[in-house]
Motif scaffolding. Structure first.
Motif, PDB file in Angstrom:
ATOM      1  N   ARG A  70       0.814  -1.222   0.000  1.00  0.00           N
ATOM      2  CA  ARG A  70       0.000   0.000   0.000  1.00  0.00           C
ATOM      3  C   ARG A  70       0.841   1.261   0.000  1.00  0.00           C
ATOM      4  O   ARG A  70       0.602   2.171  -0.772  1.00  0.00           O
ATOM      5  CB  ARG A  70      -0.900   0.037   1.233  1.00  0.00           C
ATOM      6  N   SER A  71       1.785   1.330   0.931  1.00  0.00           N
ATOM      7  CA  SER A  71       2.491   2.594   1.138  1.00  0.00           C
ATOM      8  C   SER A  71       3.968   2.550   0.777  1.00  0.00           C
ATOM      9  O   SER A  71       4.638   3.569   0.822  1.00  0.00           O
ATOM     10  CB  SER A  71       2.365   2.999   2.606  1.00  0.00           C
ATOM     11  N   LEU A  72       4.479   1.385   0.452  1.00  0.00           N
ATOM     12  CA  LEU A  72       5.891   1.158   0.127  1.00  0.00           C
ATOM     13  C   LEU A  72       6.828   1.330   1.320  1.00  0.00           C
ATOM     14  O   LEU A  72       8.039   1.326   1.141  1.00  0.00           O
ATOM     15  CB  LEU A  72       6.340   2.036  -1.042  1.00  0.00           C
ATOM     16  N   VAL A  73       6.303   1.463   2.545  1.00  0.00           N
ATOM     17  CA  VAL A  73       7.187   1.521   3.712  1.00  0.00           C
ATOM     18  C   VAL A  73       7.797   0.130   3.912  1.00  0.00           C
ATOM     19  O   VAL A  73       7.164  -0.888   3.626  1.00  0.00           O
ATOM     20  CB  VAL A  73       6.451   1.969   5.009  1.00  0.00           C
ATOM     21  N   PRO A  74       9.047   0.055   4.378  1.00  0.00           N
ATOM     22  CA  PRO A  74       9.682  -1.246   4.584  1.00  0.00           C
ATOM     23  C   PRO A  74       8.961  -2.058   5.668  1.00  0.00           C
ATOM     24  O   PRO A  74       8.614  -1.537   6.714  1.00  0.00           O
ATOM     25  CB  PRO A  74      11.101  -0.886   5.029  1.00  0.00           C
ATOM     26  N   VAL A  75       8.752  -3.341   5.384  1.00  0.00           N
ATOM     27  CA  VAL A  75       8.065  -4.244   6.303  1.00  0.00           C
ATOM     28  C   VAL A  75       8.922  -5.499   6.456  1.00  0.00           C
ATOM     29  O   VAL A  75       9.381  -6.073   5.458  1.00  0.00           O
ATOM     30  CB  VAL A  75       6.676  -4.650   5.758  1.00  0.00           C
ATOM     31  N   MET A 145      -5.541   3.444   4.467  1.00  0.00           N
ATOM     32  CA  MET A 145      -5.518   3.382   3.012  1.00  0.00           C
ATOM     33  C   MET A 145      -4.813   4.638   2.499  1.00  0.00           C
ATOM     34  O   MET A 145      -4.959   5.716   3.087  1.00  0.00           O
ATOM     35  CB  MET A 145      -6.938   3.332   2.454  1.00  0.00           C
ATOM     36  N   PRO A 146      -4.062   4.534   1.417  1.00  0.00           N
ATOM     37  CA  PRO A 146      -3.379   5.706   0.862  1.00  0.00           C
ATOM     38  C   PRO A 146      -4.375   6.759   0.375  1.00  0.00           C
ATOM     39  O   PRO A 146      -5.469   6.426  -0.065  1.00  0.00           O
ATOM     40  CB  PRO A 146      -2.581   5.154  -0.312  1.00  0.00           C
ATOM     41  N   LYS A 147      -3.962   8.026   0.468  1.00  0.00           N
ATOM     42  CA  LYS A 147      -4.786   9.110  -0.055  1.00  0.00           C
ATOM     43  C   LYS A 147      -3.887  10.262  -0.447  1.00  0.00           C
ATOM     44  O   LYS A 147      -2.738  10.347  -0.028  1.00  0.00           O
ATOM     45  CB  LYS A 147      -5.842   9.545   0.952  1.00  0.00           C
ATOM     46  N   SER A 152      -8.557   9.184  -2.798  1.00  0.00           N
ATOM     47  CA  SER A 152      -8.260   8.240  -1.723  1.00  0.00           C
ATOM     48  C   SER A 152      -8.615   6.846  -2.190  1.00  0.00           C
ATOM     49  O   SER A 152      -9.485   6.669  -3.044  1.00  0.00           O
ATOM     50  CB  SER A 152      -9.036   8.590  -0.450  1.00  0.00           C
ATOM     51  N   VAL A 153      -7.930   5.891  -1.646  1.00  0.00           N
ATOM     52  CA  VAL A 153      -8.219   4.499  -1.955  1.00  0.00           C
ATOM     53  C   VAL A 153      -9.283   4.033  -0.974  1.00  0.00           C
ATOM     54  O   VAL A 153      -9.196   4.293   0.219  1.00  0.00           O
ATOM     55  CB  VAL A 153      -6.949   3.623  -1.819  1.00  0.00           C
ATOM     56  N   ILE A 154     -10.309   3.360  -1.493  1.00  0.00           N
ATOM     57  CA  ILE A 154     -11.354   2.839  -0.621  1.00  0.00           C
ATOM     58  C   ILE A 154     -11.357   1.323  -0.709  1.00  0.00           C
ATOM     59  O   ILE A 154     -10.898   0.748  -1.693  1.00  0.00           O
ATOM     60  CB  ILE A 154     -12.749   3.406  -0.978  1.00  0.00           C
ATOM     61  N   SER A 155     -11.882   0.702   0.316  1.00  0.00           N
ATOM     62  CA  SER A 155     -11.953  -0.756   0.331  1.00  0.00           C
ATOM     63  C   SER A 155     -13.051  -1.231  -0.607  1.00  0.00           C
ATOM     64  O   SER A 155     -13.922  -0.454  -1.031  1.00  0.00           O
ATOM     65  CB  SER A 155     -12.218  -1.258   1.744  1.00  0.00           C
TER      66      SER A 155
END
Length: 188
Positions: A70-75, A145-147, A152-155
């Protein structure tokens, strides 16, 4: 770690493998969009020659750092899995093997040099274990969700059941139709 088919065909005993391998550089260079880094890979495995085929079984344990989908943050993504591969001598041997053994085994052939590359096998199977959806702990917990500016992205659920403050959105041009039947019912 590579083994020639000829060497493996002369083995009386299976090869037991218990190692920790530094494969981070190979994993990142192979799939830099999906893998940011990797811990050392612990492998416990067995390689044996068995009636014109080579059986490779391995238990693999490592951690990858991958971008959130979703956000490209490292996981951090811990992996602990088992895999089995069957190697047959030529490509023409694959179909007969699969017809005799319909269990769904992964059946491969040695490379051009008639060798089995165990390191490549491990890397391939690690990459196959990366899920298509990876979320950070915060994204999972808070359903973030990203926005951006004006979007904005919705489910999927929000898309199928759009609500605003508990009420369904109605096109303002059609809002007066809401009372149409109640007015007609009162006149009768």
């Amino acid at each position: 770690m590579k083994w020639s088919w000829q060497r493996l065909s002369t083995l009386d005993e299976p090869i037991h493998i218990h190692r920790t391998m530094a494969l981070s550089h190979q994993l990142v260079s192979r799939d830099s969009d999906e893998i940011l880094s990797a811990s050392p890979v612990k492998v416990n495995g067995l390689v044996k020659y068995d009636f014109d085929k080579v059986v490779v079984k391995a238990q693999v344990n490592c951690s990858l750092v991958v971008p959130s989908s979703r956000s490209l943050v490292p996981v951090k993504l811990p992996l602990n899995f088992h895999y089995k591969e069957i190697y047959v001598k030529t490509k023409s041997d694959i179909k007969p093997y699969l017809q005799e053994h319909p269990e769904g085994d992964t059946v491969l052939t040695p490379d051009q040099n008639n060798e089995i590359d165990f390191e490549k096998s491990i890397i391939d199977n690690i990459i196959l274990q990366i899920p298509t959806k990876v979320l950070s702990p915060k994204e999972k917990r808070d359903h973030i969700m990203p926005k951006g500016n004006g979007w904005s992205v919705i489910s999927e659920d929000q898309y199928e059941h759009p609500k605003t403050a508990g009420h369904q959105k109605v096109d303002p041009r059609l809002a007066k139709l809401k009372y149409y039947f109640s007015k007609n019912n009162k006149k009768k």
